[in-house]
Design a protein around this motif. Sequence first.
Motif, PDB file in Angstrom:
ATOM      1  N   GLU A 141      34.385  42.624  47.158  1.00 13.27           N
ATOM      2  CA  GLU A 141      34.806  42.791  45.765  1.00 13.27           C
ATOM      3  C   GLU A 141      36.300  42.499  45.610  1.00 13.27           C
ATOM      4  N   GLU A 142      37.070  42.941  46.586  1.00 11.24           N
ATOM      5  CA  GLU A 142      38.524  42.705  46.546  1.00 11.24           C
ATOM      6  C   GLU A 142      38.843  41.219  46.629  1.00 11.24           C
ATOM      7  N   THR A 167      37.935  39.516  43.366  1.00  5.60           N
ATOM      8  CA  THR A 167      38.925  39.856  42.332  1.00  5.60           C
ATOM      9  C   THR A 167      40.200  39.037  42.508  1.00  5.60           C
ATOM     10  N   SER A 168      40.656  38.874  43.745  1.00 10.62           N
ATOM     11  CA  SER A 168      41.879  38.104  44.006  1.00 10.62           C
ATOM     12  C   SER A 168      41.709  36.637  43.619  1.00 10.62           C
ATOM     13  N   CYS A 202      39.848  35.547  41.183  1.00 12.47           N
ATOM     14  CA  CYS A 202      39.758  35.416  39.722  1.00 12.47           C
ATOM     15  C   CYS A 202      41.049  35.764  38.994  1.00 12.47           C
ATOM     16  N   ARG A 203      42.037  36.319  39.689  1.00 14.44           N
ATOM     17  CA  ARG A 203      43.234  36.813  39.031  1.00 14.44           C
ATOM     18  C   ARG A 203      44.007  35.742  38.248  1.00 14.44           C
ATOM     19  N   PRO A 257      33.598  39.674  39.717  1.00 13.21           N
ATOM     20  CA  PRO A 257      33.772  41.092  40.065  1.00 13.21           C
ATOM     21  C   PRO A 257      33.723  41.959  38.808  1.00 13.21           C
ATOM     22  N   LYS A 282      35.458  44.403  37.812  1.00 13.87           N
ATOM     23  CA  LYS A 282      36.758  44.651  37.184  1.00 13.87           C
ATOM     24  C   LYS A 282      37.124  43.544  36.207  1.00 13.87           C
ATOM     25  N   ILE A 283      36.882  42.310  36.595  1.00 16.94           N
ATOM     26  CA  ILE A 283      37.210  41.173  35.737  1.00 16.94           C
ATOM     27  C   ILE A 283      36.291  41.143  34.511  1.00 16.94           C
TER      28      ILE A 283
END
Length: 560
Positions: A442-443, A446-447, A449-450, A472, A474-475
Amino acid sequence: MKTMSCRDVDEDYPSHGSVLGGKPNRCVIYPPKPSLVAEAVERRNNNWFVRTKVASDLVVQVGDFSFHLHKLAMVSKSGYFNRLVFAKRSEAHGDNGAGCLKLVLDDLPGGTKAFGSVVNFCYGFNVDVTATTIAPLYCAANLLEMNDDLHHGNLISKAEAFLSFAIFSSWKDTFKVLKSCESVSPWAKQLRIVNRCSDAIAWKASTVPKAFGRNSNVGESTDTWWFQDVSTLRIDHFILVIESIKQRGVKPDLVGSCIAHWTSKWFLGKTFIFDELTVPKHLAQKLQRITIESLINMLPTEKNSVSCNFLLHLLKLGLTMHINSALLDKLETRIASMLEQCPVQDLLVQNNGDKDTTYDVGIVIMVVQAYVVLSMKNSGARPCNVGRLIDDYLAMVARDVNLAVDDFKSLVDALPTNARSSDNSLYRAIDMYLKAHPSLTEEERTSVCRAMEYYRLSEDARRHAMRNDRLPLKIVTEFMLLEQVKMARSMSATRSNIDPRTTTRTILKVNNKGLERGFITPQKEIKMIRREVENMKMQLNQLQMCKLKLEKQVKRSCFK
Protein backbone atom coordinates in the motif's frame (compact mmCIF):
# COMPACT_ATOMS: atom_id res chain seq x y z
CA MET A 1 59.45 -3.13 -72.16
CA LYS A 2 56.25 -4.52 -70.68
CA THR A 3 56.16 -3.74 -66.94
CA MET A 4 52.82 -5.11 -65.73
CA SER A 5 49.57 -6.68 -66.83
CA CYS A 6 46.26 -5.88 -65.10
CA ARG A 7 42.80 -7.32 -65.54
CA ASP A 8 39.74 -5.09 -65.90
CA VAL A 9 39.23 -4.04 -62.29
CA ASP A 10 35.43 -4.12 -62.38
CA GLU A 11 34.68 -7.17 -64.52
CA ASP A 12 34.08 -9.35 -61.45
CA TYR A 13 32.51 -6.65 -59.29
CA PRO A 14 29.64 -8.12 -57.27
CA SER A 15 26.30 -6.34 -57.40
CA HIS A 16 25.65 -7.07 -53.73
CA GLY A 17 27.37 -8.33 -50.59
CA SER A 18 30.67 -7.41 -49.03
CA VAL A 19 33.40 -5.78 -51.04
CA LEU A 20 35.80 -8.24 -49.48
CA GLY A 21 34.19 -11.17 -51.30
CA GLY A 22 34.37 -12.14 -54.95
CA LYS A 23 37.23 -13.11 -57.23
CA PRO A 24 40.21 -10.78 -56.68
CA ASN A 25 41.64 -8.60 -59.43
CA ARG A 26 45.25 -9.44 -60.21
CA CYS A 27 48.36 -7.83 -61.64
CA VAL A 28 51.62 -9.36 -62.90
CA ILE A 29 54.76 -7.27 -62.30
CA TYR A 30 57.53 -8.00 -64.78
CA PRO A 31 60.98 -7.33 -63.25
CA PRO A 32 63.92 -5.85 -65.19
CA LYS A 33 66.84 -8.02 -66.28
CA PRO A 34 68.37 -9.71 -63.19
CA SER A 35 71.99 -9.44 -62.12
CA LEU A 36 72.10 -13.18 -61.49
CA VAL A 37 70.26 -15.83 -63.50
CA ALA A 38 68.35 -18.38 -61.41
CA GLU A 39 66.52 -21.54 -62.44
CA ALA A 40 63.92 -21.65 -59.63
CA VAL A 41 63.08 -20.77 -56.02
CA GLU A 42 62.36 -23.87 -53.97
CA ARG A 43 61.10 -24.49 -50.43
CA ARG A 44 62.37 -27.23 -48.14
CA ASN A 45 60.55 -27.15 -44.79
CA ASN A 46 61.26 -23.68 -43.36
CA ASN A 47 64.05 -22.91 -45.81
CA TRP A 48 63.89 -21.30 -49.24
CA PHE A 49 66.69 -21.93 -51.76
CA VAL A 50 67.43 -20.23 -55.07
CA ARG A 51 68.68 -22.82 -57.53
CA THR A 52 71.62 -21.34 -59.48
CA LYS A 53 75.09 -22.35 -60.65
CA VAL A 54 76.56 -20.18 -57.89
CA ALA A 55 76.60 -21.12 -54.22
CA SER A 56 74.56 -19.05 -51.79
CA ASP A 57 76.49 -16.41 -49.84
CA LEU A 58 73.63 -14.65 -48.03
CA VAL A 59 71.07 -15.99 -45.54
CA VAL A 60 68.14 -13.74 -44.58
CA GLN A 61 65.98 -14.74 -41.63
CA VAL A 62 62.35 -13.51 -41.88
CA GLY A 63 60.19 -14.80 -39.05
CA ASP A 64 60.50 -18.59 -38.89
CA PHE A 65 61.84 -18.88 -42.45
CA SER A 66 65.39 -18.69 -43.79
CA PHE A 67 66.12 -17.55 -47.36
CA HIS A 68 69.41 -18.77 -48.86
CA LEU A 69 70.28 -16.06 -51.38
CA HIS A 70 73.10 -14.26 -53.21
CA LYS A 71 74.51 -10.87 -52.32
CA LEU A 72 74.79 -9.78 -55.94
CA ALA A 73 71.12 -10.36 -56.72
CA MET A 74 69.88 -8.55 -53.61
CA VAL A 75 72.22 -5.54 -53.40
CA SER A 76 71.65 -4.67 -57.06
CA LYS A 77 67.95 -3.90 -56.34
CA SER A 78 67.95 -2.98 -52.60
CA GLY A 79 69.71 0.00 -51.06
CA TYR A 80 68.97 -1.49 -47.62
CA PHE A 81 70.82 -4.74 -48.40
CA ASN A 82 73.57 -2.80 -50.17
CA ARG A 83 74.23 -0.78 -47.04
CA LEU A 84 74.07 -3.77 -44.66
CA VAL A 85 76.33 -5.95 -46.80
CA PHE A 86 78.88 -3.15 -47.10
CA ALA A 87 78.79 -2.58 -43.32
CA LYS A 88 79.26 -6.30 -42.57
CA ARG A 89 82.09 -6.52 -45.08
CA SER A 90 83.89 -3.64 -43.36
CA GLU A 91 83.55 -5.41 -40.03
CA ALA A 92 85.16 -8.59 -41.43
CA HIS A 93 88.65 -7.03 -41.38
CA GLY A 94 90.35 -8.40 -44.41
CA ASP A 95 88.32 -11.47 -45.23
CA ASN A 96 87.33 -9.72 -48.52
CA GLY A 97 83.71 -10.56 -47.90
CA ALA A 98 84.34 -14.26 -48.06
CA GLY A 99 81.89 -16.64 -46.38
CA CYS A 100 78.15 -16.59 -45.91
CA LEU A 101 76.60 -13.45 -44.46
CA LYS A 102 73.54 -13.81 -42.15
CA LEU A 103 70.95 -11.04 -41.72
CA VAL A 104 67.72 -10.92 -39.70
CA LEU A 105 64.65 -8.91 -40.75
CA ASP A 106 62.38 -8.84 -37.71
CA ASP A 107 59.95 -6.11 -38.70
CA LEU A 108 59.58 -6.49 -42.44
CA PRO A 109 56.08 -5.35 -43.56
CA GLY A 110 54.19 -8.27 -45.05
CA GLY A 111 56.52 -10.82 -43.45
CA THR A 112 57.56 -13.98 -45.28
CA LYS A 113 55.01 -13.63 -48.09
CA ALA A 114 56.10 -10.12 -49.05
CA PHE A 115 59.77 -11.04 -48.85
CA GLY A 116 59.17 -14.05 -51.08
CA SER A 117 57.81 -11.66 -53.75
CA VAL A 118 60.86 -9.41 -53.27
CA VAL A 119 63.16 -12.40 -53.83
CA ASN A 120 61.32 -13.38 -57.01
CA PHE A 121 61.59 -9.83 -58.30
CA CYS A 122 65.34 -9.60 -57.56
CA TYR A 123 66.01 -12.90 -59.42
CA GLY A 124 63.91 -11.93 -62.46
CA PHE A 125 60.76 -13.96 -61.82
CA ASN A 126 57.32 -12.42 -62.46
CA VAL A 127 55.50 -11.26 -59.33
CA ASP A 128 51.77 -11.95 -59.12
CA VAL A 129 49.95 -9.40 -56.89
CA THR A 130 46.38 -8.49 -56.00
CA ALA A 131 44.68 -5.58 -54.25
CA THR A 132 45.03 -7.57 -51.03
CA THR A 133 48.83 -8.10 -51.32
CA ILE A 134 49.99 -4.91 -53.01
CA ALA A 135 50.10 -2.67 -49.89
CA PRO A 136 52.34 -5.02 -47.82
CA LEU A 137 54.62 -5.51 -50.85
CA TYR A 138 54.81 -1.74 -51.45
CA CYS A 139 55.72 -1.18 -47.78
CA ALA A 140 58.38 -3.92 -47.89
CA ALA A 141 59.88 -2.44 -51.07
CA ASN A 142 60.11 0.97 -49.37
CA LEU A 143 61.77 -0.45 -46.26
CA LEU A 144 64.29 -2.28 -48.48
CA GLU A 145 64.84 0.95 -50.49
CA MET A 146 64.09 -0.64 -53.86
CA ASN A 147 63.83 2.61 -55.81
CA ASP A 148 64.77 3.66 -59.33
CA ASP A 149 68.01 5.29 -58.15
CA LEU A 150 69.50 1.79 -57.90
CA HIS A 151 67.83 0.26 -60.92
CA HIS A 152 65.40 1.68 -63.47
CA GLY A 153 61.98 0.04 -63.18
CA ASN A 154 62.64 -1.12 -59.63
CA LEU A 155 59.96 -2.62 -57.37
CA ILE A 156 58.75 0.59 -55.67
CA SER A 157 57.77 2.31 -58.92
CA LYS A 158 56.05 -0.76 -60.35
CA ALA A 159 54.19 -1.51 -57.12
CA GLU A 160 53.17 2.16 -56.96
CA ALA A 161 51.68 1.97 -60.45
CA PHE A 162 49.35 -0.91 -59.57
CA LEU A 163 48.60 0.50 -56.11
CA SER A 164 47.35 3.78 -57.61
CA PHE A 165 45.42 1.89 -60.27
CA ALA A 166 43.70 -0.33 -57.68
CA ILE A 167 42.84 2.52 -55.30
CA PHE A 168 41.29 4.93 -57.74
CA SER A 169 39.73 2.71 -60.40
CA SER A 170 37.84 0.12 -58.34
CA TRP A 171 35.54 0.58 -55.33
CA LYS A 172 36.08 -2.97 -54.04
CA ASP A 173 39.85 -2.88 -54.56
CA THR A 174 40.12 0.34 -52.57
CA PHE A 175 38.65 -1.46 -49.58
CA LYS A 176 40.83 -4.52 -50.09
CA VAL A 177 43.92 -2.33 -50.12
CA LEU A 178 42.76 -0.50 -47.01
CA LYS A 179 41.94 -3.72 -45.13
CA SER A 180 45.37 -5.13 -46.00
CA CYS A 181 46.94 -2.03 -44.41
CA GLU A 182 45.84 -3.25 -40.98
CA SER A 183 48.73 -5.73 -40.84
CA VAL A 184 51.31 -3.11 -41.89
CA SER A 185 49.67 -0.14 -40.17
CA PRO A 186 52.67 2.05 -39.22
CA TRP A 187 54.25 1.80 -42.66
CA ALA A 188 50.93 2.15 -44.50
CA LYS A 189 50.19 5.37 -42.62
CA GLN A 190 53.69 6.74 -43.07
CA LEU A 191 53.57 6.05 -46.83
CA ARG A 192 50.06 7.64 -46.94
CA ILE A 193 48.39 4.54 -48.39
CA VAL A 194 45.63 4.82 -45.78
CA ASN A 195 45.05 8.51 -46.57
CA ARG A 196 44.92 7.82 -50.30
CA CYS A 197 42.37 5.05 -49.78
CA SER A 198 40.29 7.27 -47.48
CA ASP A 199 40.24 10.11 -50.02
CA ALA A 200 39.30 7.69 -52.80
CA ILE A 201 36.42 6.22 -50.78
CA ALA A 202 35.16 9.71 -49.89
CA TRP A 203 35.30 10.79 -53.51
CA LYS A 204 33.41 7.72 -54.69
CA ALA A 205 30.88 7.86 -51.82
CA SER A 206 29.96 11.41 -52.81
CA THR A 207 29.55 10.42 -56.48
CA VAL A 208 26.90 8.41 -58.32
CA PRO A 209 27.51 4.73 -57.42
CA LYS A 210 26.97 3.49 -60.99
CA ALA A 211 30.10 5.36 -62.02
CA PHE A 212 32.03 2.56 -60.30
CA GLY A 213 29.84 -0.33 -61.36
CA ARG A 214 28.23 -0.27 -57.91
CA ASN A 215 24.51 -1.16 -57.84
CA SER A 216 22.42 -0.46 -54.74
CA ASN A 217 21.06 -3.45 -52.87
CA VAL A 218 17.34 -4.05 -52.58
CA GLY A 219 15.98 -1.58 -50.03
CA GLU A 220 19.22 0.38 -50.10
CA SER A 221 19.05 4.14 -50.60
CA THR A 222 21.07 5.70 -53.39
CA ASP A 223 22.57 7.96 -50.72
CA THR A 224 23.52 5.19 -48.31
CA TRP A 225 24.86 2.55 -50.71
CA TRP A 226 28.37 2.94 -49.25
CA PHE A 227 27.40 2.39 -45.58
CA GLN A 228 27.77 -1.40 -45.57
CA ASP A 229 31.24 -1.35 -47.10
CA VAL A 230 32.55 1.48 -44.91
CA SER A 231 31.31 -0.37 -41.81
CA THR A 232 33.84 -3.16 -42.48
CA LEU A 233 36.72 -0.80 -41.63
CA ARG A 234 38.72 -0.73 -38.43
CA ILE A 235 38.08 2.32 -36.21
CA ASP A 236 41.29 4.23 -37.07
CA HIS A 237 40.69 3.77 -40.80
CA PHE A 238 36.99 4.55 -40.37
CA ILE A 239 37.87 7.86 -38.68
CA LEU A 240 40.04 8.90 -41.64
CA VAL A 241 37.31 7.95 -44.12
CA ILE A 242 34.70 9.97 -42.20
CA GLU A 243 37.03 12.98 -42.05
CA SER A 244 37.57 12.76 -45.80
CA ILE A 245 33.83 12.38 -46.41
CA LYS A 246 33.11 15.49 -44.33
CA GLN A 247 35.65 17.43 -46.39
CA ARG A 248 33.85 16.33 -49.57
CA GLY A 249 30.71 18.10 -48.31
CA VAL A 250 28.54 15.02 -47.75
CA LYS A 251 25.34 15.94 -45.86
CA PRO A 252 25.76 15.82 -42.04
CA ASP A 253 22.74 13.55 -41.56
CA LEU A 254 24.30 11.01 -43.95
CA VAL A 255 27.59 11.19 -42.08
CA GLY A 256 25.75 10.71 -38.79
CA SER A 257 23.78 7.75 -40.17
CA CYS A 258 27.00 6.15 -41.40
CA ILE A 259 28.58 6.47 -37.93
CA ALA A 260 25.44 4.94 -36.40
CA HIS A 261 25.60 2.08 -38.93
CA TRP A 262 29.24 1.36 -38.08
CA THR A 263 28.53 1.47 -34.33
CA SER A 264 25.55 -0.84 -34.66
CA LYS A 265 27.62 -3.38 -36.57
CA TRP A 266 30.54 -3.44 -34.16
CA PHE A 267 28.98 -2.80 -30.75
CA LEU A 268 25.26 -3.39 -30.73
CA GLY A 269 25.00 -6.69 -32.58
CA LYS A 270 26.55 -10.08 -31.93
CA THR A 271 29.93 -8.94 -33.26
CA PHE A 272 32.23 -7.14 -30.86
CA ILE A 273 35.04 -4.93 -31.96
CA PHE A 274 37.70 -6.84 -30.05
CA ASP A 275 37.67 -10.57 -29.42
CA GLU A 276 38.72 -11.17 -25.81
CA LEU A 277 39.87 -14.67 -26.78
CA THR A 278 42.70 -13.18 -28.83
CA VAL A 279 43.16 -9.83 -27.08
CA PRO A 280 43.76 -9.59 -23.30
CA LYS A 281 40.65 -8.42 -21.45
CA HIS A 282 42.21 -5.25 -20.02
CA LEU A 283 43.54 -4.27 -23.46
CA ALA A 284 40.20 -5.04 -25.14
CA GLN A 285 38.39 -2.78 -22.67
CA LYS A 286 40.89 0.01 -23.20
CA LEU A 287 40.55 -0.22 -26.98
CA GLN A 288 36.76 -0.24 -26.72
CA ARG A 289 36.87 2.85 -24.51
CA ILE A 290 39.10 4.67 -26.98
CA THR A 291 36.81 3.61 -29.83
CA ILE A 292 33.69 5.00 -28.14
CA GLU A 293 35.45 8.28 -27.35
CA SER A 294 36.56 8.52 -30.99
CA LEU A 295 32.99 7.96 -32.20
CA ILE A 296 31.67 10.74 -29.97
CA ASN A 297 34.37 13.15 -31.13
CA MET A 298 33.71 12.50 -34.81
CA LEU A 299 29.93 13.08 -34.62
CA PRO A 300 28.71 15.92 -36.87
CA THR A 301 27.89 18.97 -34.77
CA GLU A 302 24.92 20.00 -36.91
CA LYS A 303 21.47 19.78 -35.29
CA ASN A 304 19.50 16.59 -36.05
CA SER A 305 22.46 15.03 -37.87
CA VAL A 306 22.13 11.99 -35.58
CA SER A 307 19.07 10.49 -33.92
CA CYS A 308 18.35 10.71 -30.21
CA ASN A 309 18.12 6.91 -30.10
CA PHE A 310 21.66 6.44 -31.44
CA LEU A 311 23.06 9.00 -29.00
CA LEU A 312 21.35 7.20 -26.11
CA HIS A 313 22.92 3.91 -27.20
CA LEU A 314 26.28 5.67 -27.43
CA LEU A 315 25.78 7.13 -23.95
CA LYS A 316 24.96 3.67 -22.61
CA LEU A 317 28.15 2.29 -24.15
CA GLY A 318 30.14 5.17 -22.72
CA LEU A 319 28.76 4.60 -19.22
CA THR A 320 29.47 0.88 -19.46
CA MET A 321 33.08 1.43 -20.56
CA HIS A 322 33.71 4.37 -18.15
CA ILE A 323 34.84 6.79 -20.84
CA ASN A 324 36.03 10.35 -20.23
CA SER A 325 33.51 12.16 -17.97
CA ALA A 326 33.68 15.39 -19.98
CA LEU A 327 32.64 13.50 -23.12
CA LEU A 328 29.78 11.86 -21.21
CA ASP A 329 28.55 15.26 -20.03
CA LYS A 330 28.81 16.62 -23.55
CA LEU A 331 26.79 13.72 -24.94
CA GLU A 332 24.20 13.91 -22.17
CA THR A 333 23.68 17.63 -22.80
CA ARG A 334 23.30 17.06 -26.53
CA ILE A 335 20.61 14.43 -25.97
CA ALA A 336 18.81 16.67 -23.46
CA SER A 337 18.68 19.48 -26.04
CA MET A 338 16.93 17.12 -28.49
CA LEU A 339 14.17 15.86 -26.18
CA GLU A 340 11.59 18.49 -27.19
CA GLN A 341 11.55 17.09 -30.76
CA CYS A 342 12.30 13.46 -29.88
CA PRO A 343 9.77 10.71 -30.80
CA VAL A 344 8.99 8.31 -27.97
CA GLN A 345 10.45 5.33 -29.89
CA ASP A 346 13.87 7.00 -29.76
CA LEU A 347 13.93 6.61 -25.98
CA LEU A 348 13.80 2.82 -26.20
CA VAL A 349 17.31 1.57 -25.39
CA GLN A 350 17.26 -2.17 -24.90
CA ASN A 351 18.93 -4.00 -22.02
CA ASN A 352 20.57 -7.40 -22.51
CA GLY A 353 20.50 -9.00 -19.06
CA ASP A 354 17.85 -11.59 -18.17
CA LYS A 355 16.92 -9.86 -14.90
CA ASP A 356 17.12 -6.34 -16.31
CA THR A 357 14.19 -4.30 -17.51
CA THR A 358 13.48 -4.63 -21.22
CA TYR A 359 14.53 -1.02 -21.73
CA ASP A 360 17.11 1.05 -19.89
CA VAL A 361 15.00 3.48 -17.83
CA GLY A 362 17.97 4.77 -15.84
CA ILE A 363 19.60 6.35 -18.86
CA VAL A 364 16.35 8.16 -19.72
CA ILE A 365 16.12 9.48 -16.14
CA MET A 366 19.65 10.89 -16.57
CA VAL A 367 18.89 12.84 -19.74
CA VAL A 368 15.53 14.11 -18.41
CA GLN A 369 17.28 15.48 -15.32
CA ALA A 370 19.86 17.07 -17.61
CA TYR A 371 17.02 18.61 -19.65
CA VAL A 372 15.49 20.20 -16.54
CA VAL A 373 18.82 21.89 -15.73
CA LEU A 374 19.19 22.97 -19.37
CA SER A 375 15.64 24.34 -19.61
CA MET A 376 16.18 26.60 -16.58
CA LYS A 377 18.82 28.46 -18.59
CA ASN A 378 16.71 28.64 -21.76
CA SER A 379 13.77 31.04 -21.81
CA GLY A 380 12.47 29.43 -25.00
CA ALA A 381 12.26 25.92 -23.55
CA ARG A 382 9.05 23.94 -24.12
CA PRO A 383 8.84 21.56 -21.16
CA CYS A 384 5.28 20.46 -22.02
CA ASN A 385 6.69 18.70 -25.11
CA VAL A 386 9.00 16.71 -22.87
CA GLY A 387 6.17 16.10 -20.40
CA ARG A 388 4.07 14.44 -23.11
CA LEU A 389 7.11 12.48 -24.30
CA ILE A 390 7.92 11.09 -20.85
CA ASP A 391 4.29 10.20 -20.07
CA ASP A 392 4.09 8.25 -23.34
CA TYR A 393 7.40 6.57 -22.48
CA LEU A 394 6.10 5.70 -19.00
CA ALA A 395 3.08 4.01 -20.58
CA MET A 396 5.40 1.94 -22.78
CA VAL A 397 7.63 0.70 -19.95
CA ALA A 398 4.98 0.45 -17.23
CA ARG A 399 4.07 -3.15 -18.15
CA ASP A 400 7.64 -4.35 -17.51
CA VAL A 401 7.48 -6.60 -14.43
CA ASN A 402 11.18 -5.90 -13.70
CA LEU A 403 10.70 -2.13 -13.51
CA ALA A 404 11.34 -1.14 -9.89
CA VAL A 405 9.10 1.30 -8.02
CA ASP A 406 11.99 3.69 -7.39
CA ASP A 407 12.88 3.86 -11.09
CA PHE A 408 9.28 4.46 -12.16
CA LYS A 409 8.81 7.11 -9.47
CA SER A 410 12.17 8.77 -10.28
CA LEU A 411 11.15 9.16 -13.91
CA VAL A 412 7.73 10.54 -12.90
CA ASP A 413 9.32 13.02 -10.48
CA ALA A 414 12.17 14.02 -12.81
CA LEU A 415 9.98 16.68 -14.44
CA PRO A 416 8.52 19.69 -12.62
CA THR A 417 4.71 20.10 -12.37
CA ASN A 418 4.60 22.76 -15.09
CA ALA A 419 5.94 20.24 -17.62
CA ARG A 420 2.48 18.60 -17.71
CA SER A 421 -0.59 20.52 -18.86
CA SER A 422 -2.73 17.61 -17.64
CA ASP A 423 -2.20 14.49 -15.55
CA ASN A 424 -4.41 12.26 -17.71
CA SER A 425 -1.52 10.53 -19.49
CA LEU A 426 0.35 10.23 -16.21
CA TYR A 427 -2.68 8.59 -14.61
CA ARG A 428 -2.93 6.13 -17.49
CA ALA A 429 0.75 5.17 -17.08
CA ILE A 430 0.39 4.82 -13.29
CA ASP A 431 -2.69 2.64 -13.68
CA MET A 432 -0.83 0.40 -16.15
CA TYR A 433 2.11 0.13 -13.76
CA LEU A 434 -0.12 -0.82 -10.81
CA LYS A 435 -1.91 -3.41 -12.94
CA ALA A 436 1.41 -5.00 -14.00
CA HIS A 437 2.72 -4.99 -10.39
CA PRO A 438 -0.10 -6.33 -8.20
CA SER A 439 2.24 -7.34 -5.36
CA LEU A 440 3.17 -3.74 -4.43
CA THR A 441 2.54 -2.71 -0.85
CA GLU A 442 0.00 0.00 0.00
CA GLU A 443 2.86 2.36 0.82
CA GLU A 444 4.57 1.71 -2.55
CA ARG A 445 1.34 2.26 -4.47
CA THR A 446 0.72 5.49 -2.58
CA SER A 447 4.23 6.77 -3.36
CA VAL A 448 3.73 6.03 -7.07
CA CYS A 449 0.46 8.01 -7.15
CA ARG A 450 1.68 11.05 -5.21
CA ALA A 451 2.73 12.99 -8.32
CA MET A 452 -0.82 12.80 -9.71
CA GLU A 453 -3.14 15.69 -8.74
CA TYR A 454 -6.95 15.62 -8.64
CA TYR A 455 -7.47 19.03 -10.23
CA ARG A 456 -5.12 18.17 -13.13
CA LEU A 457 -7.30 15.25 -14.25
CA SER A 458 -10.23 15.49 -16.65
CA GLU A 459 -13.77 14.68 -15.50
CA ASP A 460 -13.61 11.22 -17.10
CA ALA A 461 -10.21 10.47 -15.55
CA ARG A 462 -11.47 11.49 -12.09
CA ARG A 463 -14.54 9.31 -12.45
CA HIS A 464 -12.37 6.36 -13.47
CA ALA A 465 -9.92 6.95 -10.61
CA MET A 466 -12.67 6.96 -7.94
CA ARG A 467 -13.81 3.53 -9.16
CA ASN A 468 -10.29 2.14 -9.62
CA ASP A 469 -9.59 -0.64 -7.10
CA ARG A 470 -5.90 -0.65 -8.06
CA LEU A 471 -5.33 2.80 -6.58
CA PRO A 472 -4.44 2.93 -2.86
CA LEU A 473 -7.37 3.69 -0.51
CA LYS A 474 -5.73 6.90 0.67
CA ILE A 475 -5.61 8.33 -2.84
CA VAL A 476 -9.18 7.24 -3.67
CA THR A 477 -10.46 8.76 -0.42
CA GLU A 478 -8.73 12.07 -1.10
CA PHE A 479 -10.16 12.16 -4.62
CA MET A 480 -13.68 11.44 -3.33
CA LEU A 481 -13.49 14.13 -0.67
CA LEU A 482 -12.21 16.61 -3.23
CA GLU A 483 -15.04 15.55 -5.55
CA GLN A 484 -17.52 16.19 -2.74
CA VAL A 485 -16.09 19.62 -2.12
CA LYS A 486 -16.20 20.41 -5.83
CA MET A 487 -19.82 19.28 -6.07
CA ALA A 488 -20.78 21.14 -2.93
CA ARG A 489 -19.36 24.32 -4.37
CA SER A 490 -21.23 23.72 -7.59
CA MET A 491 -24.47 23.07 -5.67
CA SER A 492 -23.92 26.18 -3.57
CA ALA A 493 -23.35 28.27 -6.67
CA THR A 494 -26.60 26.92 -8.16
CA ARG A 495 -28.65 27.34 -4.95
CA SER A 496 -27.35 30.85 -4.42
CA ASN A 497 -29.83 32.03 -7.05
CA ILE A 498 -32.65 30.48 -4.98
CA ASP A 499 -31.54 30.60 -1.33
CA PRO A 500 -28.13 32.25 -0.64
CA ARG A 501 -28.26 31.20 3.03
CA THR A 502 -27.56 27.53 2.10
CA THR A 503 -24.09 28.14 0.55
CA THR A 504 -21.98 28.17 3.70
CA ARG A 505 -23.92 25.39 5.41
CA THR A 506 -23.45 23.01 2.44
CA ILE A 507 -19.68 23.45 2.15
CA LEU A 508 -19.16 23.11 5.91
CA LYS A 509 -21.31 19.98 6.06
CA VAL A 510 -19.29 18.23 3.33
CA ASN A 511 -15.91 19.23 4.73
CA ASN A 512 -16.83 18.18 8.26
CA LYS A 513 -17.82 14.73 7.01
CA GLY A 514 -14.45 14.38 5.35
CA LEU A 515 -12.57 15.43 8.46
CA GLU A 516 -14.59 13.11 10.72
CA ARG A 517 -13.84 10.10 8.57
CA GLY A 518 -10.15 10.93 8.08
CA PHE A 519 -8.04 10.10 5.04
CA ILE A 520 -7.37 6.44 5.79
CA THR A 521 -10.78 4.69 5.63
CA PRO A 522 -11.90 1.08 5.29
CA GLN A 523 -13.34 -0.24 2.04
CA LYS A 524 -17.00 0.01 3.19
CA GLU A 525 -16.48 3.68 4.01
CA ILE A 526 -15.28 4.19 0.43
CA LYS A 527 -18.52 2.68 -0.85
CA MET A 528 -20.56 4.98 1.41
CA ILE A 529 -18.74 8.00 0.07
CA ARG A 530 -19.35 6.83 -3.48
CA ARG A 531 -23.11 6.60 -2.75
CA GLU A 532 -23.09 10.06 -1.24
CA VAL A 533 -21.33 11.41 -4.30
CA GLU A 534 -23.97 9.84 -6.54
CA ASN A 535 -26.77 11.31 -4.40
CA MET A 536 -25.13 14.71 -4.57
CA LYS A 537 -24.91 14.43 -8.33
CA MET A 538 -28.65 13.69 -8.49
CA GLN A 539 -29.39 16.68 -6.26
CA LEU A 540 -27.16 18.86 -8.43
CA ASN A 541 -29.05 17.78 -11.54
CA GLN A 542 -32.40 18.56 -9.85
CA LEU A 543 -31.14 21.97 -8.82
CA GLN A 544 -29.94 22.71 -12.33
CA MET A 545 -33.37 21.74 -13.71
CA CYS A 546 -35.03 23.97 -11.14
CA LYS A 547 -32.72 26.82 -12.11
CA LEU A 548 -33.64 26.43 -15.77
CA LYS A 549 -37.37 26.54 -14.93
CA LEU A 550 -36.92 29.68 -12.86
CA GLU A 551 -34.93 31.34 -15.69
CA LYS A 552 -37.75 30.55 -18.13
CA GLN A 553 -40.34 31.97 -15.74
CA VAL A 554 -38.29 35.14 -15.35
CA LYS A 555 -38.05 35.55 -19.13
CA ARG A 556 -41.83 35.10 -19.54
CA SER A 557 -42.59 37.69 -16.86
CA CYS A 558 -40.31 40.18 -18.61
CA PHE A 559 -42.21 39.86 -21.90
CA LYS A 560 -45.65 40.48 -20.26
